[in-house]
Design a protein around this motif. Structure first.
Motif, PDB file in Angstrom:
ATOM      1  N   ALA A  12       0.838  -1.215   0.000  1.00  0.00           N
ATOM      2  CA  ALA A  12       0.000   0.000   0.000  1.00  0.00           C
ATOM      3  C   ALA A  12       0.867   1.258   0.000  1.00  0.00           C
ATOM      4  CB  ALA A  12      -0.930  -0.013   1.209  1.00  0.00           C
ATOM      5  N   GLU A  13       1.950   1.245   0.807  1.00  0.00           N
ATOM      6  CA  GLU A  13       2.803   2.438   0.879  1.00  0.00           C
ATOM      7  C   GLU A  13       3.621   2.652  -0.398  1.00  0.00           C
ATOM      8  OE1 GLU A  13       4.686   2.509   5.043  1.00  0.00           O
ATOM      9  OE2 GLU A  13       3.286   0.826   5.019  1.00  0.00           O
ATOM     10  N   TRP A  26     -10.494  -3.591  -8.724  1.00  0.00           N
ATOM     11  CA  TRP A  26      -9.108  -3.537  -9.192  1.00  0.00           C
ATOM     12  C   TRP A  26      -9.076  -2.761 -10.481  1.00  0.00           C
ATOM     13  CZ3 TRP A  26      -8.249  -9.459  -8.564  1.00  0.00           C
ATOM     14  CH2 TRP A  26      -8.040  -9.738  -7.213  1.00  0.00           C
ATOM     15  N   ILE A 175      -9.243 -14.217   3.336  1.00  0.00           N
ATOM     16  CA  ILE A 175      -9.283 -15.124   2.191  1.00  0.00           C
ATOM     17  C   ILE A 175      -8.589 -16.441   2.532  1.00  0.00           C
ATOM     18  CG2 ILE A 175      -8.523 -15.417  -0.218  1.00  0.00           C
ATOM     19  CD1 ILE A 175      -8.925 -12.452  -0.608  1.00  0.00           C
ATOM     20  N   THR A 200      -7.701  -7.098  12.659  1.00  0.00           N
ATOM     21  CA  THR A 200      -8.284  -8.087  11.737  1.00  0.00           C
ATOM     22  C   THR A 200      -8.819  -9.266  12.555  1.00  0.00           C
ATOM     23  OG1 THR A 200      -6.341  -9.508  11.467  1.00  0.00           O
ATOM     24  CG2 THR A 200      -6.422  -7.511  10.105  1.00  0.00           C
ATOM     25  N   ALA A 214       3.309  -0.988   7.660  1.00  0.00           N
ATOM     26  CA  ALA A 214       4.460  -1.880   7.489  1.00  0.00           C
ATOM     27  C   ALA A 214       5.775  -1.092   7.431  1.00  0.00           C
ATOM     28  CB  ALA A 214       4.288  -2.700   6.212  1.00  0.00           C
TER      29      ALA A 214
END
Ligand code: NAD
Length: 229
Positions: A12-13, A26, A175, A200, A214
């Motif tokens: 993400a970063e 997506w 998932i 989560t 992260a």
């Protein structure tokens, strides 16, 4: 021995949206329209073009401090496997070697008819690619409704049963069977450290939950573990 399990959040970063953060879209498309065997049967060129766009996005970004911290650590302790749900190849671009891609790779293709697989970096396509056997070539990605690569998955489960610590980064743990990997580690008595800016389904069960991104958490966490080892 320590292993790392990563999901979309670690990239993400770097600028690649996670599945959840993009509202389940997506590149503006519903996954079921482009990421299923049925979608490929209906319109293979359209599906290929979708993945070529994702390749272009992945090429345009760089690995971040999170990917780099893991790669540097691997350079020091060669037996730190990275089990990733990501297909973007950013771990490898950061220098990681021992990467188990359980959902396949954006940078590989495979034949629909035989066992042929190959690396593939093209970003433009006029005609559908074909294998020497005549079969259609497709992105080597696990689509919705498909099984995960058996050997890689087995290897991942074997690893997490015999390590001392598993660091789980940037996955919503929703998932399956990927979400079973940290649970298997916990059941085997392994210390599981989760790094995520949001809680989560794993957070309450993990040995330690570290709230944060992260790129902010991993360099320091890995330094502390290095001193501890
Ligand atoms: P997800 O989108 O379901 O969850 C992402 C998780 O990352 C969330 O829990 C979120 O809180 C966390 N997160 C967001 N920013 C973070 C950061 N900076 N640092 C750490 N964590 C952060 O992703 P998933 O659980 O990996 O499952 C989605 C599926 O879609 C997987 O199969 C994944 O491979 C695929 N996918 C891959 C990519 C990629 O290759 N980069 C991108 C999108 C989706």
């Amino acid at each position: 021995m320590i292993a790392v399990a990563t999901g979309a959040g670690i990239s993400a970063e770097s600028g690649i949206p996670t599945f959840r953060d993009s509202g389940g879209l997506w590149e503006g498309r519903r996954p079921e329209d482009v990421a299923t065997p049925g979608a490929f049967l209906r319109d293979p060129l359209e599906v290929w073009r979708f993945y070529l766009e994702r390749r272009k996005t992945a090429i345009s970004v760089k690995p971040n401090k999170g990917h780099q911290a893991i790669a540097e650590w691997q350079n020091e302790f060669l037996d730190v496997p990275v089990i990733t749900q990501n297909i973007d190849g950013l771990h490898q671009r950061a220098g990681s070697k021992n990467v188990l891609e359980i959902h396949g790779s954006l940078w590989k293709k495979k034949c629909c008819e035989c066992d042929f697989t190959a690396d593939d970096t093209v970003t433009e396509m006029e005609e559908l690619p074909r294998c020497a056997c005549g079969g259609l070539l497709r992105p080597d990605i696990v689509w919705f409704g498909e099984s995960l690569p058996e050997l890689i998955l087995e290897n991942a489960f074997t690893i997490v049963r015999k390590i001392k610590c598993l660091i789980v980064v940037g996955t919503s743990n929703l998932i399956y069977p990927a979400a079973a990997i940290p649970m298997t580690a916990l059941a085997a008595g392994v210390t599981v450290i989760e790094v995520n800016p949001a809680r989560t389904t794993l957070s309450d069960r993990a040995t330690l939950f570290i709230e944060g991104r992260a790129g902010d958490v991993l360099p320091d966490l890995i330094e502390r573990l290095r001193m501890h080892l």
